[in-house]
Design a protein around this motif. Structure first.
Motif, PDB file in Angstrom:
ATOM      1  N   TYR A 289      15.791 -20.289 -66.616  1.00 14.56           N
ATOM      2  CA  TYR A 289      17.067 -20.645 -65.979  1.00 14.56           C
ATOM      3  C   TYR A 289      17.998 -21.339 -66.979  1.00 14.56           C
ATOM      4  O   TYR A 289      19.160 -20.963 -67.143  1.00 14.56           O
ATOM      5  N   TRP A 290      17.471 -22.359 -67.655  1.00 13.65           N
ATOM      6  CA  TRP A 290      18.308 -23.124 -68.590  1.00 13.65           C
ATOM      7  C   TRP A 290      18.734 -22.273 -69.782  1.00 13.65           C
ATOM      8  O   TRP A 290      19.887 -22.335 -70.221  1.00 13.65           O
ATOM      9  N   PHE A 291      17.821 -21.474 -70.311  1.00 12.68           N
ATOM     10  CA  PHE A 291      18.158 -20.612 -71.444  1.00 12.68           C
ATOM     11  C   PHE A 291      19.259 -19.625 -71.065  1.00 12.68           C
ATOM     12  O   PHE A 291      20.234 -19.443 -71.804  1.00 12.68           O
ATOM     13  N   THR A 292      19.119 -19.005 -69.898  1.00 11.03           N
ATOM     14  CA  THR A 292      20.099 -18.014 -69.458  1.00 11.03           C
ATOM     15  C   THR A 292      21.463 -18.647 -69.244  1.00 11.03           C
ATOM     16  O   THR A 292      22.493 -18.101 -69.652  1.00 11.03           O
ATOM     17  N   PHE A 293      21.478 -19.805 -68.603  1.00 12.28           N
ATOM     18  CA  PHE A 293      22.752 -20.489 -68.342  1.00 12.28           C
ATOM     19  C   PHE A 293      23.468 -20.842 -69.649  1.00 12.28           C
ATOM     20  O   PHE A 293      24.672 -20.588 -69.797  1.00 12.28           O
ATOM     21  N   ILE A 294      22.752 -21.405 -70.608  1.00 13.87           N
ATOM     22  CA  ILE A 294      23.373 -21.836 -71.868  1.00 13.87           C
ATOM     23  C   ILE A 294      23.933 -20.640 -72.644  1.00 13.87           C
ATOM     24  O   ILE A 294      25.069 -20.671 -73.132  1.00 13.87           O
ATOM     25  N   VAL A 295      23.145 -19.569 -72.753  1.00  5.82           N
ATOM     26  CA  VAL A 295      23.599 -18.383 -73.492  1.00  5.82           C
ATOM     27  C   VAL A 295      24.797 -17.741 -72.799  1.00  5.82           C
ATOM     28  O   VAL A 295      25.776 -17.352 -73.447  1.00  5.82           O
ATOM     29  N   ALA A 296      24.742 -17.636 -71.461  1.00  6.25           N
ATOM     30  CA  ALA A 296      25.858 -17.045 -70.709  1.00  6.25           C
ATOM     31  C   ALA A 296      27.132 -17.859 -70.894  1.00  6.25           C
ATOM     32  O   ALA A 296      28.227 -17.303 -71.054  1.00  6.25           O
ATOM     33  N   GLU A 297      26.986 -19.173 -70.896  1.00  8.24           N
ATOM     34  CA  GLU A 297      28.138 -20.056 -71.078  1.00  8.24           C
ATOM     35  C   GLU A 297      28.778 -19.852 -72.449  1.00  8.24           C
ATOM     36  O   GLU A 297      30.006 -19.763 -72.584  1.00  8.24           O
ATOM     37  N   ILE A 298      27.944 -19.755 -73.462  1.00  9.36           N
ATOM     38  CA  ILE A 298      28.452 -19.544 -74.825  1.00  9.36           C
ATOM     39  C   ILE A 298      29.183 -18.205 -74.934  1.00  9.36           C
ATOM     40  O   ILE A 298      30.273 -18.114 -75.501  1.00  9.36           O
ATOM     41  N   LEU A 299      28.586 -17.157 -74.384  1.00  5.32           N
ATOM     42  CA  LEU A 299      29.189 -15.820 -74.455  1.00  5.32           C
ATOM     43  C   LEU A 299      30.545 -15.775 -73.762  1.00  5.32           C
ATOM     44  O   LEU A 299      31.514 -15.206 -74.285  1.00  5.32           O
ATOM     45  N   VAL A 300      30.632 -16.384 -72.587  1.00  5.82           N
ATOM     46  CA  VAL A 300      31.896 -16.381 -71.847  1.00  5.82           C
ATOM     47  C   VAL A 300      32.966 -17.157 -72.607  1.00  5.82           C
ATOM     48  O   VAL A 300      34.114 -16.715 -72.725  1.00  5.82           O
ATOM     49  N   CYS A 301      32.592 -18.315 -73.148  1.00  7.60           N
ATOM     50  CA  CYS A 301      33.563 -19.133 -73.891  1.00  7.60           C
ATOM     51  C   CYS A 301      34.091 -18.388 -75.120  1.00  7.60           C
ATOM     52  O   CYS A 301      35.269 -18.512 -75.470  1.00  7.60           O
ATOM     53  N   ILE A 302      33.221 -17.627 -75.754  1.00 11.08           N
ATOM     54  CA  ILE A 302      33.632 -16.878 -76.956  1.00 11.08           C
ATOM     55  C   ILE A 302      34.629 -15.779 -76.606  1.00 11.08           C
ATOM     56  O   ILE A 302      35.638 -15.588 -77.299  1.00 11.08           O
ATOM     57  N   ILE A 303      34.392 -15.068 -75.500  1.00 13.10           N
ATOM     58  CA  ILE A 303      35.206 -13.889 -75.209  1.00 13.10           C
ATOM     59  C   ILE A 303      36.532 -14.221 -74.516  1.00 13.10           C
ATOM     60  O   ILE A 303      37.512 -13.496 -74.651  1.00 13.10           O
ATOM     61  N   VAL A 304      36.594 -15.352 -73.768  1.00  7.25           N
ATOM     62  CA  VAL A 304      37.843 -15.642 -73.045  1.00  7.25           C
ATOM     63  C   VAL A 304      38.983 -16.040 -73.987  1.00  7.25           C
ATOM     64  O   VAL A 304      40.157 -15.869 -73.647  1.00  7.25           O
ATOM     65  N   VAL A 305      38.639 -16.555 -75.155  1.00  6.01           N
ATOM     66  CA  VAL A 305      39.695 -17.005 -76.089  1.00  6.01           C
ATOM     67  C   VAL A 305      40.570 -15.845 -76.566  1.00  6.01           C
ATOM     68  O   VAL A 305      41.806 -15.889 -76.416  1.00  6.01           O
ATOM     69  N   PRO A 306      40.016 -14.771 -77.132  1.00  2.00           N
ATOM     70  CA  PRO A 306      40.878 -13.656 -77.543  1.00  2.00           C
ATOM     71  C   PRO A 306      41.561 -12.962 -76.372  1.00  2.00           C
ATOM     72  O   PRO A 306      42.683 -12.474 -76.514  1.00  2.00           O
ATOM     73  N   VAL A 307      40.899 -12.922 -75.213  1.00  2.00           N
ATOM     74  CA  VAL A 307      41.526 -12.307 -74.040  1.00  2.00           C
ATOM     75  C   VAL A 307      42.754 -13.117 -73.615  1.00  2.00           C
ATOM     76  O   VAL A 307      43.799 -12.555 -73.278  1.00  2.00           O
ATOM     77  N   PHE A 308      42.641 -14.445 -73.648  1.00  2.00           N
ATOM     78  CA  PHE A 308      43.763 -15.318 -73.269  1.00  2.00           C
ATOM     79  C   PHE A 308      44.976 -15.056 -74.149  1.00  2.00           C
ATOM     80  O   PHE A 308      46.098 -14.874 -73.658  1.00  2.00           O
ATOM     81  N   PHE A 309      44.765 -15.047 -75.459  1.00  2.00           N
ATOM     82  CA  PHE A 309      45.897 -14.922 -76.385  1.00  2.00           C
ATOM     83  C   PHE A 309      46.441 -13.490 -76.482  1.00  2.00           C
ATOM     84  O   PHE A 309      47.584 -13.288 -76.885  1.00  2.00           O
ATOM     85  N   ASN A 310      45.642 -12.510 -76.106  1.00  2.00           N
ATOM     86  CA  ASN A 310      46.097 -11.113 -76.183  1.00  2.00           C
ATOM     87  C   ASN A 310      46.346 -10.500 -74.809  1.00  2.00           C
ATOM     88  O   ASN A 310      46.356  -9.274 -74.664  1.00  2.00           O
ATOM     89  N   ALA A 311      46.564 -11.353 -73.816  1.00  2.00           N
ATOM     90  CA  ALA A 311      46.741 -10.885 -72.447  1.00  2.00           C
ATOM     91  C   ALA A 311      47.858  -9.841 -72.298  1.00  2.00           C
ATOM     92  O   ALA A 311      47.649  -8.803 -71.662  1.00  2.00           O
TER      93      ALA A 311
END
Length: 453
Positions: free
Chosen positions: A321-343
């Motif tokens: 549970y903890w491993f999945t949550f941490i990795v998912a959080e990192i992946l989402v944080c990485i991908i939302v940044v370029p999506v935000f600026f290139n909306a």
């Protein structure tokens, strides 16, 4: 003897391999298949977007209908799958096969019933889905092909979930990816080479779904899985239909609320024209693509959770549970940044219309800001469901897209108009996150109690 060796090997793998490696090995194929499927969805939206704004809106309308089919497929697949996986964890392969068979035939039958009813009540269905008079013309053409493929779509989703819960995500990925790739090629062929327009997009989707179904079913019929699917096994297990429905109910609630939310979003957006409907549809597709990373991680976590829960290895469930949550959080944080600026550029890929871009950019950026709040609630609801905690699973799975989102959308749309419609989903994400903190604590405490006992 070969089957017994296969079962022992799979049991050892699921209960002794490090949870980080195990979740990763199951999540990567799922993420790849989801990314490919979502790329197809976005390519489909972009292709149809070249035909016009109303056609682009039609895709969003039909997407709401496909969510209904997904709700049924996930209910049957995840409902039978999580029980099946716990049975495998307890080394009861015969019972596991009974549940696999029951889930498959339930999804196939329910998909056929929905398809027949949809064809009979097509006109009112389009109204309920939020179609405008101008969009309805194109939505009607597109949805007829989806109706024909309805039983194959629901059954494919169930088969894919059964493969995941058995710990064989790669086999499911093969079927889904093949279907998605064929769909993209079919779109180009039917829409542009044969000049079939939006009908070509619908035909391509139907053919791809049927082929994907055949590939996934072959995995079970060819001996590549521990569990077997047969009419006899499903018939002998008919008394467990209620158990499957109860276990899959959280998925039904989550997917059904997604569908209802999409319909309401289309209906409220329709008051601001086809451009608003098209914009919110495009934003939904992009956002789902972003969130597919977290969903894929969660789907890698679920079979590990259910199998080890059935085997009584609760500490492994907690670590996963903890491993999945941490990795998912990192992946989402990485991908939302370029999506935000290139909306703006991303919206224009799907529909180069100034009104669509204006409506879509703000909504997309707001969802990017609140996107990192999603993994906690997502992993918690998946944890409850995979371990058979039905009540908590149902409540937690209905928060983000239903209990919180629907009233939020209604209130903000009435108070702030189109801006409120854009803000509804991000606000729902934030509120759901706060509630999910408490649910996460309950989930982990329940694991500790079982471990101590």
């Amino acid at each position: 003897m070969e089957q017994k060796e296969l079962q022992d090997k799979q049991f050892k793998r699921m209960t002794t391999v490090s949870v980080q490696r195990l979740v990763g090995s199951l999540a990567v194929p799922t993420i790849i298949s989801m990314m490919v499927t979502n790329i197809y969805n976005m390519v489909d939206t972009a292709f149809v977007g070249t035909l016009g704004t109303s056609q682009s809106g039609a895709v969003g309308i039909v997407f709401g209908y496909m969510s209904i089919l997904q709700a049924v497929g996930f209910m049957c697949g995840m409902g039978s799958g999580c029980i099946m996986s716990r049975r495998l964890g307890a080394k009861d392969v015969e019972s596991a096969s009974n549940y696999s068979s029951l889930g498959f035939f339930m999804s196939l039958g329910l998909g056929a019933i929905i398809g027949i009813l949809s064809y009979i009540f097509l006109e009112p269905l389009l109204v309920v889905l939020g179609s405008t008079s101008t969009i309805s013309v194109y939505a009607k053409v597109y949805i007829k092909f989806i109706i024909v493929s309805a039983p194959f779509m629901t059954a494919s989703l169930s088969l894919n979930n059964l493969l995941r819960y058995e710990g064989r995500a790669k086999l499911g990925t093969a079927g889904l990816m093949t279907g998605a790739i064929l769909n993209i090629c079919g779109d180009a062929l039917f829409m542009f080479v044969l000049n079939m327009g939006i009908a070509g997009a619908g035909l391509s989707t139907a053919i791809a779904q049927i082929i994907s179904f055949c590939i996934l079913l072959f995995m079970f019929l060819s001996g590549k899985t521990q569990t077997k699917i047969s009419v006899k096994r499903a018939y002998n297990n008919m008394g467990q239909i209620g158990n499957v429905l109860a276990s899959g109910f959280p998925s039904l609630v989550r997917q059904s609320l997604n569908s209802i939310s999409t319909m309401l979003l289309n209906s409220f957006s329709a008051g601001y024209g086809d451009s608003a409907v098209a914009a919110m549809s495009i934003v939904s597709r992009i956002s789902f693509f972003v969130m597919s990373l977290a969903i894929g991680m969660g789907q890698g976590f679920q079979p590990v959770s259910s199998f080890n829960y059935g085997a009584g290895k609760y500490e492994r469930v907690k670590k996963a549970y903890w491993f999945t949550f941490i990795v998912a959080e990192i992946l989402v944080c990485i991908i939302v940044v370029p999506v935000f600026f290139n909306a703006p550029s991303l919206i224009r890929i799907f529909r180069d219309d100034s009104e669509v871009v204006i409506y879509g950019v703000r909504a997309l950026r707001l969802q990017c800001i609140t996107g990192p709040l999603i993994p906690l609630s997502m992993m918690t609801e998946m944890g409850f469901q995979s371990t058979g905690q039905k009540i908590y699973a149902t409540i937690s799975s209905s928060l983000r897209s239903g209990i919180v989102f629907i009233p939020t959308l209604i209130i903000l749309a009435c108070v702030r108009g189109i801006m409120g419609i854009q803000e509804a989903q991000p606000v729902a994400f934030a509120i759901s996150f706060v509630i999910s903190v408490f649910f996460a604590r309950i989930f982990l405490q329940n694991l500790e109690k079982r471990e101590n006992a």
